[in-house]
Design a protein around this motif. Structure first.
Motif, PDB file in Angstrom:
ATOM      1  N   CYS A   1       0.835  -1.208   0.000  1.00 16.89           N
ATOM      2  CA  CYS A   1       0.000   0.000   0.000  1.00 16.89           C
ATOM      3  C   CYS A   1       0.871   1.260   0.000  1.00 16.89           C
ATOM      4  CB  CYS A   1      -0.921   0.007   1.220  1.00 16.89           C
ATOM      5  SG  CYS A   1      -2.248  -1.208   1.148  1.00 16.89           S
TER       6      CYS A   1
ATOM      7  N   SER B   1       1.026   4.123  -2.981  1.00 19.21           N
ATOM      8  CA  SER B   1       0.897   5.553  -2.690  1.00 19.21           C
ATOM      9  C   SER B   1       2.120   6.316  -3.185  1.00 19.21           C
ATOM     10  CB  SER B   1       0.713   5.768  -1.182  1.00 19.21           C
ATOM     11  OG  SER B   1       0.572   7.146  -0.878  1.00 19.21           O
TER      12      SER B   1
ATOM     13  N   GLY C   1      -3.624  15.069  -3.150  1.00 24.82           N
ATOM     14  CA  GLY C   1      -3.696  13.743  -2.548  1.00 24.82           C
ATOM     15  C   GLY C   1      -3.436  13.777  -1.055  1.00 24.82           C
ATOM     16  N   TYR C   2      -2.442  14.530  -0.634  1.00 29.24           N
ATOM     17  CA  TYR C   2      -2.119  14.579   0.790  1.00 29.24           C
ATOM     18  C   TYR C   2      -3.081  15.464   1.582  1.00 29.24           C
ATOM     19  CZ  TYR C   2       2.044  11.814   0.090  1.00 29.24           C
ATOM     20  OH  TYR C   2       2.900  10.774  -0.201  1.00 29.24           O
TER      21      TYR C   2
ATOM     22  N   ASN D   1      -5.867  12.903   2.087  1.00 24.78           N
ATOM     23  CA  ASN D   1      -5.502  11.734   2.885  1.00 24.78           C
ATOM     24  C   ASN D   1      -6.153  11.674   4.273  1.00 24.78           C
ATOM     25  OD1 ASN D   1      -3.033  10.827   5.045  1.00 24.78           O
ATOM     26  ND2 ASN D   1      -3.793   9.309   3.605  1.00 24.78           N
TER      27      ASN D   1
ATOM     28  N   MET E   1      -3.231   7.963  -4.324  1.00 22.02           N
ATOM     29  CA  MET E   1      -2.224   8.318  -3.337  1.00 22.02           C
ATOM     30  C   MET E   1      -2.828   8.415  -1.935  1.00 22.02           C
ATOM     31  SD  MET E   1       0.032  11.802  -3.296  1.00 22.02           S
ATOM     32  CE  MET E   1      -0.145  11.819  -5.072  1.00 22.02           C
TER      33      MET E   1
ATOM     34  N   ALA F   1      -4.508   4.802  -0.786  1.00 29.03           N
ATOM     35  CA  ALA F   1      -3.514   3.776  -0.465  1.00 29.03           C
ATOM     36  C   ALA F   1      -2.789   4.101   0.841  1.00 29.03           C
ATOM     37  CB  ALA F   1      -2.504   3.635  -1.609  1.00 29.03           C
ATOM     38  N   PHE F   2      -2.474   5.379   1.042  1.00 31.33           N
ATOM     39  CA  PHE F   2      -1.763   5.756   2.272  1.00 31.33           C
ATOM     40  C   PHE F   2      -2.677   5.648   3.479  1.00 31.33           C
ATOM     41  CE2 PHE F   2       0.642   8.535   5.182  1.00 31.33           C
ATOM     42  CZ  PHE F   2       1.899   7.959   5.024  1.00 31.33           C
TER      43      PHE F   2
ATOM     44  N   TYR G   1      -2.703   2.082   4.297  1.00 32.00           N
ATOM     45  CA  TYR G   1      -1.406   1.806   4.924  1.00 32.00           C
ATOM     46  C   TYR G   1      -1.461   2.114   6.420  1.00 32.00           C
ATOM     47  CZ  TYR G   1       3.576   2.494   6.029  1.00 32.00           C
ATOM     48  OH  TYR G   1       4.828   2.443   6.599  1.00 32.00           O
TER      49      TYR G   1
END
Length: 298
Positions: free
Chosen positions: A81, A85, A104-105, A108, A156, A159-160, A163
């Protein structure tokens, strides 16, 4: 106070390093993204083993590690994962779309909130509910205007977030977990690099020494903030660290617009604006929680 004992300061350094990574990735803009990731994994293994030795990280006996097959499997899943990302982040950065990485961040934390509700059964506060709704509106507006989803940003962020969720179920400490993740992924990286070498398609083996050093430098460039963050998590509250995480996408946003000259049109302004507004609610709520905890402790 020693630097490694100051959790909040370590978190600031970690997210600052992460935020500046697009500048490094831009030096490898013509390289194959998968080869960048493979080299990063291979050289991450010795770096993490050395870091564990010199930083006196917790040493768990190999027999104990191998006995916990569930945590080992989860480390492998977490590593995949994290790799997905990082692929999306590297792809966005190397092709000159750092705004996608920034988005993306910013998304998140909201993906993490959604997973917490769906998987962990957590209840949302009014601020988090508002943030999620505003994020959906922001992304929907971008889809409506551009006619496509911001796939790299969503991959991104999603997946993070997964994770982070998987890491909650791993029994090893964060430092050991990162080390095991890269060790388990290394065979895949070696196979890929071997295939590139024997097929004559490898840029790493055919490029200049200076370029090879840039490839290898990806490992410490990515691991340094991860190591700092692992120490920060152990030395500061998650709520206070959570506030510092917005340093990363903010820096990436500034780099994208001011240094790389990426277009920040009205569509992106409105889309980001919805998401920023939602994050403001979350930050205000988190700040209030931190202050109330301090009053209780005092």
């Amino acid at each position: 106070m020693k630097l490694r004992n100051n959790g909040n300061l370590l978190a600031v350094f970690a997210f600052t390093f992460w935020g500046l990574l697009p500048l490094y990735f831009s030096l490898l803009s013509s390289a194959d993204v998968f080869e960048i990731l493979a080299v990063r994994i291979i050289f991450s293994v010795p770096i993490m083993l050395l870091a564990m030795h010199f930083m006196a990280a917790t040493h768990t006996p190999i027999k104990t590690l191998l006995a916990d097959k569930k945590s080992l499997f989860l480390c492998f899943l977490a590593g995949l994962c994290g790799l997905i990302s990082l692929w999306a982040f590297t792809e966005a950065s190397s092709r000159g779309d750092v705004l996608a990485a920034s988005l993306g961040y910013f998304i998140n934390p909201l993906c993490s909130i959604a997973l917490a509700v769906a998987i962990l059964g957590e209840r949302l506060s009014w601020a988090k509910k508002t943030a999620v709704v505003l994020a959906v509106l922001g992304i929907s507006y971008q889809v409506y205007s551009y006619g496509e989803l911001p796939w790299l940003s969503l991959i991104m962020a999603g997946a993070f977030a997964v994770y982070g969720l998987i890491k909650k179920y791993i029994k090893f400490d964060s430092f050991m977990s990162i080390t095991i993740e890269v060790i388990l992924l290394m065979p895949l990286a070696l196979i890929y690099m071997g295939w590139l070498y024997f097929s004559g398609e490898s840029d790493f083996f055919s490029t200049t020494s200076a370029q090879q050093l840039l490839y290898i430098g990806m490992a410490p460039a990515v691991l340094a903030p991860m190591i700092l963050f692992s120490f920060a998590v152990d030395r500061a509250s998650l709520s206070s660290i959570g506030l510092t995480q917005y340093i990363e996408p903010s820096l990436q946003f500034l780099i994208a617009v001011l240094i790389f000259g990426e277009v920040f049109d009205q569509v992106k302004l409105i889309s980001f604006g919805f998401i920023w507004l939602g994050l403001v609610f979350c930050i205000l709520e988190a700040t209030k929680v931190i202050k109330s905890k301090k009053r209780v402790l005092n």
